[in-house]
Every structure is written in C-alpha cells, then in structure tokens.
Write a protein that holds these residues in place. Structure first.
Motif, PDB file in Angstrom:
ATOM      1  N   SER A 181     -13.923  -9.670   4.909  1.00  0.00           N
ATOM      2  CA  SER A 181     -13.495 -10.691   3.956  1.00  0.00           C
ATOM      3  C   SER A 181     -12.264 -10.212   3.202  1.00  0.00           C
ATOM      4  N   ASP A 182     -11.376 -11.135   2.871  1.00  0.00           N
ATOM      5  CA  ASP A 182     -10.129 -10.802   2.199  1.00  0.00           C
ATOM      6  C   ASP A 182     -10.396 -10.521   0.726  1.00  0.00           C
ATOM      7  N   GLN A 183     -10.123  -9.295   0.309  1.00  0.00           N
ATOM      8  CA  GLN A 183     -10.300  -8.904  -1.082  1.00  0.00           C
ATOM      9  C   GLN A 183      -8.960  -8.693  -1.786  1.00  0.00           C
ATOM     10  N   GLY A 184      -7.889  -9.234  -1.194  1.00  0.00           N
ATOM     11  CA  GLY A 184      -6.585  -9.057  -1.790  1.00  0.00           C
ATOM     12  C   GLY A 184      -5.850  -7.821  -1.316  1.00  0.00           C
ATOM     13  N   GLN A 185      -6.503  -7.002  -0.471  1.00  0.00           N
ATOM     14  CA  GLN A 185      -5.889  -5.782   0.043  1.00  0.00           C
ATOM     15  C   GLN A 185      -5.781  -5.809   1.566  1.00  0.00           C
ATOM     16  N   GLY A 186      -5.738  -7.010   2.141  1.00  0.00           N
ATOM     17  CA  GLY A 186      -5.713  -7.124   3.593  1.00  0.00           C
ATOM     18  C   GLY A 186      -7.124  -7.247   4.147  1.00  0.00           C
ATOM     19  N   TRP A 218       0.858  -1.173   0.000  1.00  0.00           N
ATOM     20  CA  TRP A 218       0.000   0.000   0.000  1.00  0.00           C
ATOM     21  C   TRP A 218       0.900   1.231   0.000  1.00  0.00           C
ATOM     22  N   ASP A 219       0.504   2.239  -0.761  1.00  0.00           N
ATOM     23  CA  ASP A 219       1.325   3.436  -0.900  1.00  0.00           C
ATOM     24  C   ASP A 219       0.582   4.713  -0.540  1.00  0.00           C
ATOM     25  N   SER A 220      -0.624   4.570   0.017  1.00  0.00           N
ATOM     26  CA  SER A 220      -1.408   5.733   0.432  1.00  0.00           C
ATOM     27  C   SER A 220      -2.413   5.295   1.474  1.00  0.00           C
ATOM     28  N   LEU A 221      -2.971   6.271   2.181  1.00  0.00           N
ATOM     29  CA  LEU A 221      -3.992   5.955   3.171  1.00  0.00           C
ATOM     30  C   LEU A 221      -5.234   5.370   2.511  1.00  0.00           C
ATOM     31  N   ALA A 222      -5.519   5.815   1.285  1.00  0.00           N
ATOM     32  CA  ALA A 222      -6.666   5.247   0.563  1.00  0.00           C
ATOM     33  C   ALA A 222      -6.429   3.767   0.260  1.00  0.00           C
ATOM     34  N   GLY A 223      -5.189   3.432  -0.100  1.00  0.00           N
ATOM     35  CA  GLY A 223      -4.878   2.031  -0.347  1.00  0.00           C
ATOM     36  C   GLY A 223      -4.939   1.207   0.914  1.00  0.00           C
ATOM     37  N   LEU A 224      -4.457   1.773   2.023  1.00  0.00           N
ATOM     38  CA  LEU A 224      -4.518   1.073   3.300  1.00  0.00           C
ATOM     39  C   LEU A 224      -5.958   0.862   3.741  1.00  0.00           C
ATOM     40  N   ALA A 225      -6.815   1.848   3.487  1.00  0.00           N
ATOM     41  CA  ALA A 225      -8.214   1.760   3.904  1.00  0.00           C
ATOM     42  C   ALA A 225      -8.946   0.626   3.208  1.00  0.00           C
TER      43      ALA A 225
END
Length: 223
Positions: A130-135, A117-124
């Motif tokens: 459920s796991d959607q591939g982004q944690g 993740w490279d931004s707070l939006a990505g972290l959010a």
C-alpha cells in the motif's frame, strides 16, 4: 581414511531426479499462470478505463516521456493483454518475459518508486504494497522476480514453445553472464544509476573475457 559423511537429504537420488523431471513440467507453469492472470487483469482494466498516464508522463524514463501519453497508454495496454496471453499459452515466453520486465520497470519508475529518498533506509520504506507516501514498489519487484525464471529458463514442457522446438541445454559462460549484466544495467539505470553503472562495467569486462577466451580457444562455463 574414511570418506566424508554424506547426509541423505543432500545426496543425489532417484527421488531428486523425479522432482527435477516434474519441475520441468510444473515449476514454470505456476509462474506463467499467475503472471498471465496479473497482466491480463491489468490490461483489461486499462482497456476499459480512462487514460491517466498524462498525470505521470513527466516521471516516465527517457525516451518514453517524449512520446504522447495516448501512445504509451495503448502500448502498455496491448503489451499486457498480448503478453498475458503469451504467458498463458507459453508462446515466445522468453521474449514476452523480457518485454513485461521492461514494462514493469517503467511502471516502477513512473508510479511506484519513491519520489525523494536520500538513504537506503529511506528507499526501504517504499518496499510496501500500500502507498504510504514513500513509494510502493514491493509488488512490481515481486513480478520481476517471478518473470526472471521464465526469461532465463523458458516456459517449461507444458507450453507451445516446447511443442515447436526442443533447444539443447545451454551453458553459462562469460558471454552469457556479460550479456545479461549489460541487459540488466539499462533498465536498472532508470532507478539506481550507480549500481547500474557498476553492473555495466562488470558486463563489459565479462564480454572482454569472452572475446579473449574465444581467441585463445579456452571458452569455459562459469557455472
């Protein structure tokens, strides 16, 4: 000059006092029962299941990744089982909550935290069940939020802790806040290093204030 108007809902009354009295019995109990069920269930699944920590051992924070996967598996299993039982009965509740928070943060770092993740939006995007591939760190974050009141306020009156000892009510001074900030900065550093560093600096500053206050005899509660 007329006194300021006070709304009835916000005015201290015998009703509020009775709610406070009930809260010391029932408010921590609900959190304890819910968290005891969750950790006992997770511990029993590990106890009956197969060790899969070898698949995520490389993602464990240091120094845990240097330990054998079998050791980490057994430690997590028994910490969840014994910790869940302690929460259920209200035994050593503050210490148990602290250990389970640490366990949950480790699990978040190893399994639930977004790999990239490279931004707070990505972290959010990882704030999901459920796991959607982004944690999928929503559930462990909720667990930490529910364990935190047990760490700070104890098990309540319906507990073994309350039967063994009745500690006097404390006060939140610079020493308490500084110690909490430093203790929080360490596990937070596994997930968010920059905010953890800022929190550690704040904690060290508050501890410095506490030392200065003690030397000058001006110790005060911050809230």
């Amino acid at each position: 000059m007329d006194p300021p108007m006070r709304l009835p809902f916000f005015t201290r009354s015998p009703f509020h006092d009775r709610l406070d009295g009930l809260g010391t019995w029932l408010a921590p109990l609900g959190l304890r029962l819910l968290m005891a069920w969750e950790y006992l269930e997770s511990g029993l699944e590990k106890w009956r299941g197969v060790n899969w920590f070898e698949n995520v051992q490389a993602y464990f924070p240091l120094p845990l990744r240097w330990l054998p996967a079998g050791f980490n598996w057994q430690a997590a299993t028994w910490l969840e089982l014994v910790g869940g039982a302690c929460l259920l009965l209200g035994i050593a509740t503050r210490a148990t909550a602290a250990l389970l928070i640490g366990l949950t943060v480790v699990a978040t770092a190893a399994v639930h935290w977004p790999a990239h993740w490279d931004s707070l939006a990505g972290l959010a995007q990882g704030y999901v069940i459920s796991d959607q591939g982004q944690g999928n760190f929503k559930l462990p974050l909720l667990f930490v939020a529910m364990l935190l009141p047990l760490l700070l306020q104890g098990a309540g009156r319906l507990s073994v802790d309350a039967c063994l000892a009745r500690a006097p009510r404390g006060h939140a001074d610079a020493l308490a806040w500084g110690g909490l900030a430093l203790a929080t900065a360490w596990p937070l550093g596994w997930l968010l290093p920059a905010p953890a560093l800022a929190l550690a600096v704040l904690g060290a500053t508050l501890l410095g204030v506490a030392v200065w206050q003690r030397r000058h005899g001006t110790v005060r509660s911050l809230c």
